[in-house]
Motif scaffolding. Structure first.
Motif, PDB file in Angstrom:
ATOM      1  N   VAL C 280       0.807  -1.220   0.000  1.00  0.00           N
ATOM      2  CA  VAL C 280       0.000   0.000   0.000  1.00  0.00           C
ATOM      3  C   VAL C 280       0.845   1.277   0.000  1.00  0.00           C
ATOM      4  O   VAL C 280       0.306   2.382  -0.045  1.00  0.00           O
ATOM      5  N   SER C 283       0.334   3.846  -3.104  1.00  0.00           N
ATOM      6  CA  SER C 283      -0.899   4.637  -3.094  1.00  0.00           C
ATOM      7  C   SER C 283      -0.890   5.635  -1.935  1.00  0.00           C
ATOM      8  O   SER C 283      -1.421   6.742  -2.065  1.00  0.00           O
ATOM      9  N   MET C 284      -0.280   5.265  -0.822  1.00  0.00           N
ATOM     10  CA  MET C 284      -0.203   6.217   0.290  1.00  0.00           C
ATOM     11  C   MET C 284       0.755   7.370  -0.022  1.00  0.00           C
ATOM     12  O   MET C 284       0.568   8.484   0.458  1.00  0.00           O
ATOM     13  N   ARG C 286       1.074   8.715  -3.012  1.00  0.00           N
ATOM     14  CA  ARG C 286       0.245   9.627  -3.820  1.00  0.00           C
ATOM     15  C   ARG C 286      -0.755  10.367  -2.952  1.00  0.00           C
ATOM     16  O   ARG C 286      -0.982  11.560  -3.116  1.00  0.00           O
ATOM     17  N   ALA C 287      -1.371   9.652  -2.038  1.00  0.00           N
ATOM     18  CA  ALA C 287      -2.381  10.273  -1.183  1.00  0.00           C
ATOM     19  C   ALA C 287      -1.763  11.354  -0.298  1.00  0.00           C
ATOM     20  O   ALA C 287      -2.368  12.404  -0.060  1.00  0.00           O
ATOM     21  N   ILE C 289       0.821  13.218  -0.959  1.00  0.00           N
ATOM     22  CA  ILE C 289       1.038  14.409  -1.799  1.00  0.00           C
ATOM     23  C   ILE C 289      -0.281  15.153  -1.981  1.00  0.00           C
ATOM     24  O   ILE C 289      -0.360  16.370  -1.831  1.00  0.00           O
ATOM     25  N   ALA C 290      -1.327  14.392  -2.284  1.00  0.00           N
ATOM     26  CA  ALA C 290      -2.622  15.027  -2.517  1.00  0.00           C
ATOM     27  C   ALA C 290      -3.132  15.721  -1.262  1.00  0.00           C
ATOM     28  O   ALA C 290      -3.857  16.721  -1.337  1.00  0.00           O
ATOM     29  N   ALA C 291      -2.761  15.198  -0.096  1.00  0.00           N
ATOM     30  CA  ALA C 291      -3.194  15.804   1.169  1.00  0.00           C
ATOM     31  C   ALA C 291      -2.418  17.072   1.492  1.00  0.00           C
ATOM     32  O   ALA C 291      -2.750  17.770   2.437  1.00  0.00           O
ATOM     33  N   LEU C 327       5.079   9.010  -9.557  1.00  0.00           N
ATOM     34  CA  LEU C 327       4.805  10.293  -8.898  1.00  0.00           C
ATOM     35  C   LEU C 327       4.974  11.460  -9.857  1.00  0.00           C
ATOM     36  O   LEU C 327       4.452  12.552  -9.619  1.00  0.00           O
ATOM     37  N   GLU C 328       5.718  11.254 -10.935  1.00  0.00           N
ATOM     38  CA  GLU C 328       5.892  12.311 -11.936  1.00  0.00           C
ATOM     39  C   GLU C 328       4.630  12.513 -12.778  1.00  0.00           C
ATOM     40  O   GLU C 328       4.395  13.574 -13.329  1.00  0.00           O
ATOM     41  N   ARG C 329       3.866  11.430 -12.883  1.00  0.00           N
ATOM     42  CA  ARG C 329       2.677  11.507 -13.759  1.00  0.00           C
ATOM     43  C   ARG C 329       1.535  12.236 -13.059  1.00  0.00           C
ATOM     44  O   ARG C 329       1.301  12.025 -11.869  1.00  0.00           O
ATOM     45  N   PRO C 330       0.778  13.046 -13.785  1.00  0.00           N
ATOM     46  CA  PRO C 330      -0.365  13.710 -13.158  1.00  0.00           C
ATOM     47  C   PRO C 330      -1.440  12.703 -12.757  1.00  0.00           C
ATOM     48  O   PRO C 330      -1.632  11.679 -13.407  1.00  0.00           O
ATOM     49  N   MET C 331      -2.124  13.003 -11.655  1.00  0.00           N
ATOM     50  CA  MET C 331      -3.290  12.220 -11.246  1.00  0.00           C
ATOM     51  C   MET C 331      -4.514  13.050 -11.583  1.00  0.00           C
ATOM     52  O   MET C 331      -4.549  14.242 -11.332  1.00  0.00           O
TER      53      MET C 331
END
Lengths: 339, 339, 339, 339
Positions: C280, C283-284, C286-287, C289-291, C327-331
């Motif tokens: 996991v 995904s954490m 990415r999360a 970063i999003a947070a 992580l370089e790719r946009p979400m």
């Protein structure tokens, strides 16, 4: 209620909160501090529920409640302690009970053997599950109405009043026909339709504390019963979830002392679920009494290693009889040495 | 299942456990170590429930399960991801939804304004509580069937499918007439009569994780639904209880990743309940998406400071519209700087 | 501070509290409600510590603080966000870092392989433990000063600044000679002698959140550093203890959003400790970063299954390189489908 | 150790694990089940630390430890109970102590008044903090060496041995000059450099349980002391963090019973920190004794409402004297009524 404004709150936001407090039927008292303003909402007639939404108003940092949210279970309106009568057995205010029996009713034989054994050892009431809440759908779910019949038979033979769990509103009428006291399980402490239904029955209710509930949430669950019309509630502390992995739950004995300080209702302890470990149950029984519990609920099985549920936390009959003898003996400390 | 014998276990006790394992329908494999003996129970046909009682047998230190307790919700039997259809809106396996609306339906006007607003902003489904589980009996308990009528009306006007909570078995038939998906609230995750009843309806179920439930307990609750006949389950992570006092709950985003690793069911996130704090909801929405959530459930109220429940965690309509626009924009990090 | 008097408080007790408030250097504002009296203590010059003892005065139900207990880490006195420079790498306010490397430095070869690998994949800083806090005295405790030498060598070769944990005051001077940033481990978040010592060094400090600490307690630990003279603090969320058994900790991403709302300090996330489960971690990341995290700290080991600590949560080099590319790719989410 | 392979593990992965187990110095016993394979690592001579990394090997689902991680504190190697002598006062195996005194030493007068009072009431040892761990840097941090001088003076006058907290390695030599027993505070339970330093002193150590530590983690912290050379350890349960908001901590009395089952070391209870609420301290003292505690540690202050720390949980001298008298009286239940 105190409304704590944020340091950046504007005068306009402060005035808005003052107006909303009045709209909800309260008076507003403003204290302007060096860094921030707080506003007290005062009055008996206001609508507290509406007031709480103010936490979402602009400029509000936090709402701080200053009175207890429960009324009927509290000691402010009722100073004497409540005594509950369960089929002739009294609980509370010095009346002290031992409730014992198997986790689940598994068969007529198993139940009768358990019932006779716990009676012989001195228990005052019989417990036994007919409907079992189980984490997995593949686990034994209880014998249902058949078990209720066995419980009635056990009462007829031993004279012990029966307490058994009712899991849903649809079973309440049926269980009332058989049981002397209805148990609300820990997972159901906040099953509000069930609480509302049980507020209308003429049987006492044993309300277990939820494994992650605070004492206040527990008392508010009891408030559903009292405010709905059923004053006969026995609280039961059965352990809370903590990080301790060696024990199933953490028996929270200070919660018993606290619940008795805040409420007039009797409180019993369930060291079987509260620890999940047979070896520590006797000492936790003694500790619960010392903490002021009005009784104990203990799981007893004629053959724990064949129990269909909760075997590891069940005492066998000789162990229960030994526990009962120990509980009769005084506990004391003298000259720094416990004897 | 592995039976871990205590270092003091006698040969007689070891033999007894071996016999009991066979009695339960398993084969017994013994490993004798330097300090202790462990015994593996092997086989597909054995009765696992009976085996568990062995923890209470003399000489047994602990039982160690080695396989997952759930079957139908797991990915071992079903490798493709499940897609749930809720009134034409798909959830799961790349189909991604926003569910929005007020915590409680408070009036026809409030609901219609919220419904129009969230639809305009791009939501795919409408939420709104008709029956509300409230900690205190003195708090607003929902408008009940009247609210269901308003929800139907909102669907007719906006076309958004409806999800609403059902709190007890007695309401299931009624709620099914109005709702496209039935929500099981966090406090009811282990309300087994309710789960068994919902296993028999032809509506999808949104199953919220209990505030202190592990991911396994959550999946076992879903297993009640699938094993009972209802394969249409959407899991919803809504925050767990922790010590953090500034937030109502702790949104457990790793649980989303874990639930999707262990199960084929879709998982959505509820950052509104999951945090209880409006200011952090947008970032938690983004984080939930990044963690792999199949959708979001967001509380939106036309006027949060007048909400009868959960105002502090509700976005108003402009804030929700802004959030929706932000979610459309790509999130990226490049050259060590997030843009 | 608000003093909430109990409903039974006498007028004499109220007057006593008013006098004590004045004695502590505050003004007292009294609000008399229908059921109880509350007294606000107002003023900038009072001695808050002395005031707190009033909770023990007769007639006092509770003390309610109304302002944040931290000053220098808060945003009230400092509106711009802090940027920390660690050996030329900036963290905070848009400067975003990846810190990677092994849990423990186990050998020169292991560290150099890890260092080269993470640099090649794009990491900005190197982590590696020379002194290891281990629950058991029989576990690997770190190579100590020998490891510090390897870390210096790794920096010389790769150019990556070094962060490593310092466990006690006696090691601070030595570690300062080798490291670019000093890490305070989660178990040491409230090791106040260590914090006081680190307040006097000229190195930035990475302050991990304690596994059961609230965000406020974390910020107060940082306040020890700032108030003692070291303004260069990076906060690191590394997961909190919860009931979830499948994951080592629960990564609390809302705490990142909250810490950035309350404080101007940068906050990074450690999904390796924060979950303990390799599957996991991406995904954490990415999360987090999003947070809104200002960076990530990721454990990377050339051969996790031979790691002397934390193997299960370590990525190997190819997995880390893959994560960095992702992580370089946009979400993004578009039309209800995440792409 | 049992290695639980995942159901998808290949034969190659199974062989790899078997080889690695042998490499670590153990024998490998394979049990092939219907769905998955488990492999037992057996032997006394293997390197357990290396084995643990196998959790990161491909095909491994989980590692399951089957023996206790502690050695010297456990009862397998030492069957008799340990008795600790602190300046002539014995603790453990029937020797039962009351340790009392103020949270912090605030002045000569305050300490002497407290010391005389607790001695008069029957306490066996004096507590008092010279160095105080405080969440906020702005709170009172203790008088340090000046307080140590007052403590020595109190011992000279009253004859009560002294226990006081040592917060960091740098203070150990100094505190040893003044104190009869050194306390490791709850926040420092896993301060390993401090534990290693205290393993080398000739003073007994009172080791408080961390507020979120399991009993095993606590015993492993004690193992640092015993394995490092100091066999004189008294364990102290002082409450764990839970969700209960009305109490500062939850006193975990079952942990006392469990610690005494797993270890030969004496265990005392601290109901003052364990509850934080004066009203429940007497009943928790009785409960701790009933649970099997070898002693109590109680905070007593001549004037709690002026205490510089922990006033709300401090008893005043008359309340402590009353408690001591109550503890002398036997506790009993007879004929279902507690008397």
């Amino acid at each position: 209620m105190i409304v704590n404004m944020s340091p950046e709150a504007t005068e306009e936001q402060i005035q808005h909160v003052i107006e909303r407090i009045k709209e909800c039927g309260f008076q507003a008292h403003v204290i302007r501090g060096a860094e921030r303003t707080v506003i007290g909402a005062v009055g008996k007639e206001g609508r507290r529920g509406e007031l709480e939404a103010l936490q979402a108003a602009p400029g509000v940092a936090a709402l701080v409640p200053i009175s207890q949210p429960f009324k009927l279970v509290g000691r402010e309106l009722r100073s004497e302690r409540t005594v509950i009568d369960v089929g002739g057995v009294k609980i509370g205010d010095g009346h002290w009970v031992i409730i014992a029996g198997p986790c689940s009713v598994e068969s007529r034989e198993q139940l009768m053997e358990a019932a006779r054994g716990v009676q012989r050892a001195g228990a005052h009431m019989l417990r036994g599950g007919a409907y079992k809440p189980r984490t997995s759908p593949y686990d034994f779910q209880g014998l249902g109405v058949e078990a209720l019949g066995f419980l009635r038979e056990a009462r007829e033979e031993t004279g012990l009043p029966i307490v058994t769990e009712v899991m849903g509103t649809e079973d309440v009428s049926l269980v009332c026909e058989y049981a002397d006291m209805l148990q609300v399980g820990a997972r159901n402490m906040q099953n509000f339709p069930l609480l509302r239904r049980l507020a209308k029955v003429d049987r006492p209710v044993l309300l277990k504390r939820g494994p992650s509930a605070t004492v206040k949430e527990w008392l508010l669950a009891a408030e559903y019963l009292l405010s709905g019309g059923n004053p006969n509630v026995v609280l039961c502390e059965r352990g809370i979830k903590t990080f301790e992995a060696e024990l199933r739950n953490t028996l929270d004995l200070a919660a018993i002392a606290l619940a008795k300080e805040l409420s007039h209702l009797p409180v019993v302890a369930d060291p079987s679920h509260g620890t999940g470990r047979r070896s520590v149950i006797p000492s936790m029984c003694r500790a619960a009494i010392a903490a002021g519990a009005d009784g104990l609920m203990v799981e007893v099985h004629p053959c724990p290693e064949r129990a269909l549920s909760d075997g590891p936390q069940s005492l066998d009959l000789p162990a229960f009889a030994k526990l009962m003898r120990e509980l009769e003996r005084p506990m004391t400390t003298r000259a720094g040495v416990m004897v």
